[in-house]
Design an enzyme around this catalytic site. Structure first.
Site, mmCIF file in Angstrom:
data_model
loop_
_atom_site.group_PDB
_atom_site.id
_atom_site.type_symbol
_atom_site.label_atom_id
_atom_site.label_comp_id
_atom_site.label_asym_id
_atom_site.label_seq_id
_atom_site.Cartn_x
_atom_site.Cartn_y
_atom_site.Cartn_z
ATOM 1 C CE1 TYR A 111 -3.526 -2.580 0.088
ATOM 2 C CE2 TYR A 111 -2.553 -3.325 2.147
ATOM 3 C CZ TYR A 111 -3.430 -3.523 1.089
ATOM 4 O OH TYR A 111 -4.203 -4.635 1.030
ATOM 5 C CG HIS A 347 -7.167 -2.360 0.539
ATOM 6 N ND1 HIS A 347 -7.202 -3.131 1.679
ATOM 7 C CD2 HIS A 347 -7.560 -3.183 -0.471
ATOM 8 C CE1 HIS A 347 -7.587 -4.353 1.358
ATOM 9 N NE2 HIS A 347 -7.814 -4.408 0.067
ATOM 10 C CE LYS A 423 -24.273 -18.355 2.390
ATOM 11 N NZ LYS A 423 -23.844 -17.663 3.624
ATOM 12 C CB ALA A 428 -27.437 -29.438 -1.613
ATOM 13 C CE1 TYR A 429 -25.510 -33.034 -6.214
ATOM 14 C CE2 TYR A 429 -26.066 -30.696 -6.150
ATOM 15 C CZ TYR A 429 -26.309 -31.984 -6.619
ATOM 16 O OH TYR A 429 -27.352 -32.216 -7.494
ATOM 17 C CB THR A 469 -4.530 -10.896 3.094
ATOM 18 O OG1 THR A 469 -3.561 -10.047 2.469
ATOM 19 C CG2 THR A 469 -5.778 -10.128 3.425
#
Length: 630
Positions: A111, A347, A423, A428-429, A469
């Site tokens: 930055y 940022h 989502k 579900a899988y 990060t």
């Protein structure tokens, strides 16, 4: 390299649902410090582990002969008694002597020493759903509620009563919340700095409101320390609007859109004048900036969010609102007269999730039924900030206008709401939604370009003290095998599903590695920085073409989950790349895709369409395959 607004956490942060109850006004002294000291320090990963994983990360994105050469460089770098071991020891020593061996280096390199304009290249925008007003009166009322909501959140920060967030049952570093209010970036000639007035005495009691490119100081607390009521704030905002009806011809705020070295030189010149310096100080010290924008030209419903994203990212150029900003301010809320709302943030002090948590709180606050307000007490009028414009400053403003307009014309941004599922389907899988979306991005890119590219997804290091990060490298050998097989007529569906599951698992595994401080990118950067600190020549490993290729992120991506139906957006980080941010909700996914018009190879709308097709095709494949049991 200014990447990473988001957090790679497929199921989102656990956010306490009680955030919007009236906030405790009792200060819990030392609670924040005690929490911070209980957090682990960021580890330095083992050298051999990073070297092995670096080679694996290169496999899908570099040619075979390039990889062979890089393997030799890596062998030489990590050999016993070699330079790698020396740098690793230096890094481990640094980790023992600092709170976080990485964060200072990272903020400086990513930055403060990054010299491109913060606009588009670094600062993300955030688009909120269209608000329920379409005139000046509605704009002012909503703005007043928004201010009150931020001050409500600020009480939790000031009293150190912010509910601690958790990731996988582990507490997260809360430091970024303490960095976003009353702070501002300050331009320098080779390196910028950030000033934070939150803990100064007396702490700031005002915000700055920008209307028609004119700046006003608005005190938001009464003399007894209580925040102004919504009625009081509305009255003050009306006063500001009525005393700045005409658009300012010399929008000083446009200077903050410049290349950082140009702005650094202009800044020195600007603050030579006492009045100018006082005005700039008032902006820098303010709790946050509120930008009141005029209505935008009408667009189709389909293009509305993309048009709003333009306003949040850069203001649309000088004919619209780019001069109605102070882009160095850490947090700017933007409210248009037509109900377009959102934010822009600088940022350097924080990632996306703390900003989104603050905004979620504020949006919920604005929706609460209004309390009966006490009778109004007379308030002094908000103070207009004045600037003395010399011929030289006028020249700087003209140059900034031209450059900003070029940048505004160059950025293409598409915001789409993928409404077919959210989502719910990957879950579900039994697949990670984040990994599923990332594989759709890989498939979309491969279909457009017939190759894989270096892909960045930001992973949060907030499990560690002062963590920022690291990089989740979404392109893996598993993802490459999956995307290459997907449209191959010679491959059976069962095999394609198997490859999809492996790719999703590989991504999930890299994500876990990254959030636990074991990814490769920041470690390699640390080793390189250690060489600089030790005044050693930069090892050949970092001069290698493959290292440059690994850092050339043609896909720069981030998941920023939120309770509010919003989406964050940012520009590409390389000239021939894309910026992709997404917010997966239960039954839909918000995407923002950006590219540069000056690059003939890239097209934001094409990638957005390709992502939509990839998501639908992946679901179809799962539905057709009896093995992929729901």
């Amino acid at each position: 390299m200014i990447i990473g607004v988001g957090m790679a956490k497929p199921c989102g942060l656990t956010k306490p649902s009680h955030l919007v109850k009236p906030v405790s006004a009792t200060r819990v002294a030392g609670r924040y410090l005690t929490h911070q000291q209980g957090l682990p320090q960021l580890p330095v990963p083992p050298l051999q582990q990073t070297c092995e994983r670096y080679i694996m990360a290169l496999e899908p994105i570099v040619e075979v002969d390039e990889l062979k050469y890089t393997k030799e460089l890596v062998e030489d770098f990590q050999k016993a008694g070699g330079v790698g071991e020396r740098l690793q020891r230096g890094l481990e020593k640094r980790a023992c002597n600092t709170e976080n061996w990485l964060s200072e280096w990272w903020v400086r390199l990513a930055y403060l020493e990054y010299r491109m304009p913060v606009v588009v290249h670094s600062s993300p925008g955030l688009v909120l759903p269209h608000m329920n007003f379409s005139d000046k009166q509605g704009q002012i009322r909503f703005a007043a509620k928004l201010i009150a909501g931020v001050l409500d959140f600020k009480t939790m920060i000031d009293n150190e009563t912010l509910p601690v967030e958790y990731l996988g049952g582990k507490p997260l570093c809360m430091n970024q919340y303490y960095e976003v209010l009353s702070s501002c970036r300050v331009p320098g000639l080779k390196r910028d700095s950030v000033v934070n007035h939150a803990r100064s005495s007396p702490s700031p009691k005002h915000i700055v409101v920008v209307n028609n490119s004119q700046f006003f100081v608005l005190d938001v607390y009464n003399s007894d320390g209580t925040p102004l009521t919504v009625d009081q704030l509305s009255l003050q905002l009306k006063r500001i609007c009525s005393s700045s009806v005409a658009k300012c011809t010399e929008p000083v705020g446009i200077l903050t859109t410049q290349h950082r070295d140009s702005w650094g030189r202009a800044y020195i010149n600007l603050i030579k004048d006492k009045t100018n310096k006082e005005s700039v100080d008032a902006i820098q010290r303010s709790i946050f900036t509120l930008c009141l924008d005029g209505a935008m030209p009408a667009v189709s419903e389909e293009m509305y969010r993309s048009s709003a994203a333009v306003q949040m990212l850069h203001g649309g150029g000088t004919q619209w609102n780019s001069g109605n900003r102070w882009f160095d301010k850490t947090l700017q809320f933007i409210i248009g007269e037509d109900g377009t709302c959102g934010a822009n943030y600088e940022h350097a002090p924080a990632e996306g999730p703390p900003i989104v948590a603050l905004i979620d709180h504020v949006v919920e606050y604005t929706r609460k039924p209004e309390m009966v307000q006490p009778p109004m007490v007379p308030l002094p009028s908000p103070k207009k900030l004045h600037f003395s414009i010399t011929p030289e400053i006028k020249r700087d403003i003209e140059e900034a206008k031209q450059n900003m307009n070029k940048l505004a014309q160059d950025l293409d941004i598409r915001v789409i709401m993928f409404g077919h599922f959210g989502k719910n389907i990957p879950k579900a899988y039994k697949m990670s939604p984040d990994a599923f979306i990332q594989m759709a991005l890989q498939l979309a890119y491969y279909r457009m370009y017939q190759r894989c590219c270096a892909t960045y997804e930001s992973a949060s290091l907030r499990m560690f003290r002062l963590g920022r990060t690291d990089t989740i490298r979404s392109t893996s050998s598993a993802s490459a095998a999956f995307v290459k097989s997907f449209d191959d007529p010679n491959k059976q569906n069962a095999e394609k599903v198997d490859l999809m599951e492996k790719a999703v698992k590989a991504h999930r595994s890299y994500t876990n590695m990254a959030i636990n401080g074991q990814a490769i990118d920041r470690h390699l950067l640390g080793l390189k920085m250690q060489a600089v600190d030790d005044k050693l020549s930069i090892p050949d490993l970092f001069k290698d073409a493959a290292y440059a290729k690994a850092l050339h992120y043609q896909l720069s991506t981030s998941q920023v989950p939120s309770k509010t139906d919003c989406v964050m957006c940012f520009g590409p980080v390389v000239p021939n790349g894309y910026g992709v941010c997404y917010n997966p909700m239960n039954n839909h996914i918000n995407f923002a895709v950006s590219s540069f018009n000056s690059c003939e190879e890239t097209n934001a709308a094409d990638l957005a369409q390709a992502v939509e097709d990839a998501l639908l095709d992946m679901r179809k494949l799962l539905e057709q395959n009896p093995r992929a049991k729901l």
